[in-house]
Structure formats: C-alpha cells, structure tokens
Design an enzyme around this catalytic site. Structure first.
Site, short mmCIF file in Angstrom:
data_model
loop_
_atom_site.label_atom_id
_atom_site.label_comp_id
_atom_site.label_asym_id
_atom_site.label_seq_id
_atom_site.Cartn_x
_atom_site.Cartn_y
_atom_site.Cartn_z
CG HIS A 99 -1.84 -1.11 1.36
ND1 HIS A 99 -1.46 -2.37 1.79
CD2 HIS A 99 -3.17 -1.16 1.11
CE1 HIS A 99 -2.53 -3.16 1.80
NE2 HIS A 99 -3.57 -2.45 1.39
CG HIS A 147 -10.15 -4.65 1.44
ND1 HIS A 147 -9.65 -3.43 1.80
CD2 HIS A 147 -11.49 -4.54 1.51
CE1 HIS A 147 -10.64 -2.61 2.07
NE2 HIS A 147 -11.77 -3.25 1.90
#
Length: 324
Positions: free
Chosen positions: A9, A167
C-alpha cells in the site's frame, strides 16, 4: 534467477527497494509495485503482471507483500493460484527479509526454497529495547477467542458494504476495532465462485474464521439460538442489495457501514470510494425506511460522511445524465 516482486500500500515497496539497493547493491529481476489511494485491485494486479512479464524467468516468482489479507496480498494470491507449485507469497515485508532474499538468490534457485529460508531472518529482525519488554510479551497469556458453539445468537459487531469484501482495511483496522470471532461474507455470487471463496478464507486475520454464505443461509444462521452464543460476527456485503435482503429476512442489523462501492458503467461517483446506480440509491432509501443508520467511512479513524448528502448528490448527477 528467481524474480522478486515487492508489493505494498502506498510507496513503501519503492522505499524498501531503494533501501535494499543501498545495502546490497542494485538487483536484477526485482520490481516494486504500489497500490496508491486512487487505485483499486485491478490496477495493482495489472502492475504485477507487467512486472512478471519483464522477468527473464517467469516460472520462479517470489512475492514479498506488506500485509496479509491486504489488497496487494489478495491480488498476488490470485495470480499465485495458477502457479502454486512454483511461486510463493510471503507477507510482513521488512528489510531483513529483503536482504536475506537477495542473498539467498546466490545459492537457491526456486521461489519456494527462498520463501522458506527467509521467514526466520524476517522474524529475528523484529527486536525491542528495553529487552525485558520482549520477555514480558512472550510470557503474557494470549487473549481467548473461542469459536466453540454455545447456546445463543450472533452479536453483530459490524455490517459493512464493500465491493472489495475482505481486504486490508477490514482484516486489520476494522477487525482490531470490533474484535470479531467470525468474518462472514454474505453473497450468492461469491458462494458460487470457488476461487474467490478460497482467497477470502486465506485472507482472514489470525484468530478469526472467515466464511462465505449465500443470503438465505445467513438469514437461517441469524435465527439459530443454539450454536452462536458468544460469537461476534462481522458481516461483509458486496452491494447494498444483499444487505437489504438479509434485513428484510430478519437479520437484526441496526447500522450499515458503507466503505467502498466500485464504479461501473451506468453509475455516478460522488466521491473517491463510492459509486451509485439508480438501483443502489433506491436500495439505500429502503434500508433507511427499514430503520437502519449509515456509517459512511473507510476505516475507524475516518470522519463519518453524510449519507443523505451523498445520495442526493448521486441522484442529482444521475438526473443530469438522463437529460443528455
């Protein structure tokens, strides 16, 4: 030589790639792929495919990802399924892990061999000062999360609409905030997709069971008062229509967390993470009429959005589109 993909991320993968080069030198067949705030699962999956295509040997690929259950992990895992006898995926990426992976490529020829070897170094690289804190943590009793059946019904700690389902934001932030014992994906469509079911179960955080059930089964489970006493359920819906079905079927939800709704043709997008069709707007109105409140935010620390304003903006945009 085994190809290595660093996936994260944000810019973490790029940063740790640079750190690894400073310590071990520039490396061939290593690519960093990042999931940025304005991107979705398909974007990082496309980057992974492009990175793999650049490797001289595409038969041996090692994914080092930041977070188990996060979007980078989930997309790597979906690619891995076709090559699971060759490739490997390791989460918890840190610098000792990366350096050991680089060194291992000098003597090891397979991704699975390297993955097995680097786990120990990655764990040993996590240390703390003062040292007595590590000892205290090691001797502290682990919290109990019983999954055994006792009389009683589910307690619903969160019901969330999220087109990405399980997620990183759910597996970490929401799981820590709500402490569920079970994560239940409620979807007729996902129930019929064996690969998606498997990936969801693999993405569950430690100590929490993940299940995928059809809508009718969830309604039946909610009425069972013999097996779920003490069970804390986090429900995930891919769309508001499935949420409405379970509410109309008697599942006693009071609040719906609205986290993410993917854009598709025919939908308008009033903000970065939510997109609505006319059917979606109508469904939310029905949920409101059924007495549900809306908690519009991606993660627990976000400020809550105003669902009435979001729906009004979406309706106005749809009306304007119809005029053209």
């Amino acid at each position: 030589m085994v190809g290595i993909i660093l996936a994260s991320h944000g810019d973490f993968a790029e940063g740790i790639l640079q750190s690894g080069s400073m310590i071990f030198g520039d490396q061939e067949n290593v690519k960093a792929v990042t999931l940025m705030p304005n991107e979705g699962p398909n974007d990082i999956k496309a980057k992974m495919k492009e990175a793999i295509a650049s490797f001289g040997d595409q038969e041996e690929v090692l994914f080092l990802v930041d977070l188990w259950g996060g979007t980078p992990f989930n997309q790597a895992n979906s690619l891995f399924e076709e090559y699971k006898d060759k490739w490997a995926v390791v989460s918890g990426l840190n610098l000792p892990m990366l350096i050991e992976a680089y060194a291992s490529r000098l003597s090891m020829n397979t991704a699975r061999e390297i993955a097995t070897h680097i786990i120990g170094t990655a764990r040993e690289g996590i240390k703390i000062r003062p040292e007595e804190l590590e000892i205290a943590k090691a001797t502290a009793p682990a919290p109990s999360r019983s999954n055994t059946g006792t009389p009683g019904k589910f307690k619903y700690v969160l019901a969330r609409i999220d087109s990405r389902l399980l997620h990183g934001q759910v597996a970490t932030a929401w799981t820590k905030a709500t402490q569920p014992t079970r994560i239940i994906v409620v979807s007729d469509a996902v129930t019929k997709d064996e690969l998606r079911k498997k990936l969801i179960q693999q993405a569950a955080p430690p100590g929490v069971k993940a299940h995928v059930v059809p809508v009718d089964q969830m309604i039946k489970l909610a009425k069972d008062d013999q097996h779920f006493g003490g069970q804390r359920a986090l429900l995930l819906f891919e769309n508001p229509q499935d949420a409405l079905k379970v509410v109309e079927g008697g599942v006693p939800l009071k609040t719906i967390n609205v986290g993410s709704m993917a854009h598709s043709p025919g939908k308008v997008q009033p903000n970065k993470v939510l997109a609505f069709s006319q059917e979606d707007i109508d469904t939310f109105i029905k949920l409101k009429e059924a007495g549900l409140d809306f908690d519009v935010r991606k993660v627990p620390n976000d400020s809550k959005g105003d669902m009435n304003e979001i729906l009004k903006k979406s309706q106005d945009e749809l009306n304007r589109l119809r005029q053209y």
